[in-house]
Design a protein around this motif. Sequence first.
Motif, PDB file in Angstrom:
ATOM      1  N   UNK A  56       0.831  -1.205   0.000  1.00 14.01           N
ATOM      2  CA  UNK A  56       0.000   0.000   0.000  1.00 14.01           C
ATOM      3  C   UNK A  56       0.865   1.254   0.000  1.00 14.01           C
ATOM      4  N   UNK A  57       1.891   1.284   0.867  1.00 17.50           N
ATOM      5  CA  UNK A  57       2.783   2.440   0.926  1.00 17.50           C
ATOM      6  C   UNK A  57       3.559   2.605  -0.384  1.00 17.50           C
ATOM      7  N   UNK A  69      11.344   6.258  -3.198  1.00 21.25           N
ATOM      8  CA  UNK A  69      10.808   5.378  -2.161  1.00 21.25           C
ATOM      9  C   UNK A  69       9.805   4.385  -2.716  1.00 21.25           C
ATOM     10  N   UNK A  70       9.221   4.710  -3.864  1.00 16.62           N
ATOM     11  CA  UNK A  70       8.381   3.717  -4.539  1.00 16.62           C
ATOM     12  C   UNK A  70       9.250   2.543  -4.988  1.00 16.62           C
ATOM     13  N   UNK A  84       7.775   2.150   5.835  1.00 20.57           N
ATOM     14  CA  UNK A  84       6.794   3.073   6.414  1.00 20.57           C
ATOM     15  C   UNK A  84       7.474   4.251   7.088  1.00 20.57           C
ATOM     16  N   UNK A  85       8.604   3.985   7.749  1.00 18.86           N
ATOM     17  CA  UNK A  85       9.307   5.052   8.448  1.00 18.86           C
ATOM     18  C   UNK A  85       9.802   6.139   7.518  1.00 18.86           C
ATOM     19  N   UNK A  86      10.248   5.740   6.328  1.00 16.48           N
ATOM     20  CA  UNK A  86      10.731   6.731   5.366  1.00 16.48           C
ATOM     21  C   UNK A  86       9.592   7.409   4.610  1.00 16.48           C
ATOM     22  N   UNK A 123      10.902   8.416  10.726  1.00 19.32           N
ATOM     23  CA  UNK A 123      12.302   8.552  11.133  1.00 19.32           C
ATOM     24  C   UNK A 123      12.572   9.971  11.636  1.00 19.32           C
ATOM     25  N   UNK A 124      11.944  10.963  10.994  1.00 18.35           N
ATOM     26  CA  UNK A 124      12.135  12.356  11.393  1.00 18.35           C
ATOM     27  C   UNK A 124      11.293  12.702  12.613  1.00 18.35           C
TER      28      UNK A 124
END
Length: 216
Positions: free
Chosen positions: A25-26, A38-39, A80-82, A87-88
Motif C-alpha cells: 500500500x505504501x 521510495x516507490x 513506512x518510516x521513510x 524517522x524524522x
Amino acid sequence: MTSTRKKKEVVGIYLSHLGQALILIYTIYSFITGDYPWAFAGTISFVLTLTPAMIKRKFEVVLPWELTLLMVTALYIYVAGNIRGWYEIFYPIYDKAAHFLTAVLVAILGFVSVVILDKFTEIKMNRIMIVLFIIIFTVAIGAFWEIDEFLCDQLFGTALQKGLEDTMWDLIFDFIGGCVIALWGNFYLKRNSKEQLLNWVGIRSQSTSGPKDKKR
C-alpha cells in the motif's frame, strides 16, 4: 505441535501478511504521489518479503514463521518510516530501534548461514568462531548499509544520514544487535546441536556427527 504454539503460528502468519499488504500500500502510495525513489525502495522491500515463499517453492524449505515475521516487520519499519516520515518525527528512537531490529535479523541470518557452511562444506567452525562471525557479519552489513545511505544522499539529494554522530550510533546499535544474537547463538549451541538449528529453519541435515558437534 501444541494448540498454543499453533495459534501463535497462525497469528504470526497473519501479521506477516498484514505487513506485506501495508508495504504494498505504501509503495503504491509513493508511485501515486510521485515519490519514485521510495516507490522503488518499497517495491524491492515487497519483493524481499516474498523470499520465504520463493524459497519454499524452489527448495521445499519452509522457514519458521518467527523468522518470516521478523523480516517483514524490519522491512515494514524501514519502508513506512521513510515514506511517512517517522524517522524524522520520532528521531532518534525510531531510527535506532529500526537499526537494532534489522541487526538482529541480519545476525540471525548470519548465524544460520555459518551453520549451513559448517554442516555442508569443508569449512568447520567452533562456537567461538561462530560467535565472532555473527558479530563481524552483522557490523559489515551495517557498514554497507551506511555506505548505501551516503551514496543515496549524494546522488539523489536525500537526507538519510544526519552526520558522523548519527552514523556512528547506527553502527553501534548494529553491533549491539549482533552481540545479542551472538550470545544467544553461543547459549543455543551449548545446549542444542547444529542439526536442531537447521531443522528449525526447515533444512534437514544428513550429518551424523553425533553429540560432539553440539559443543564444538
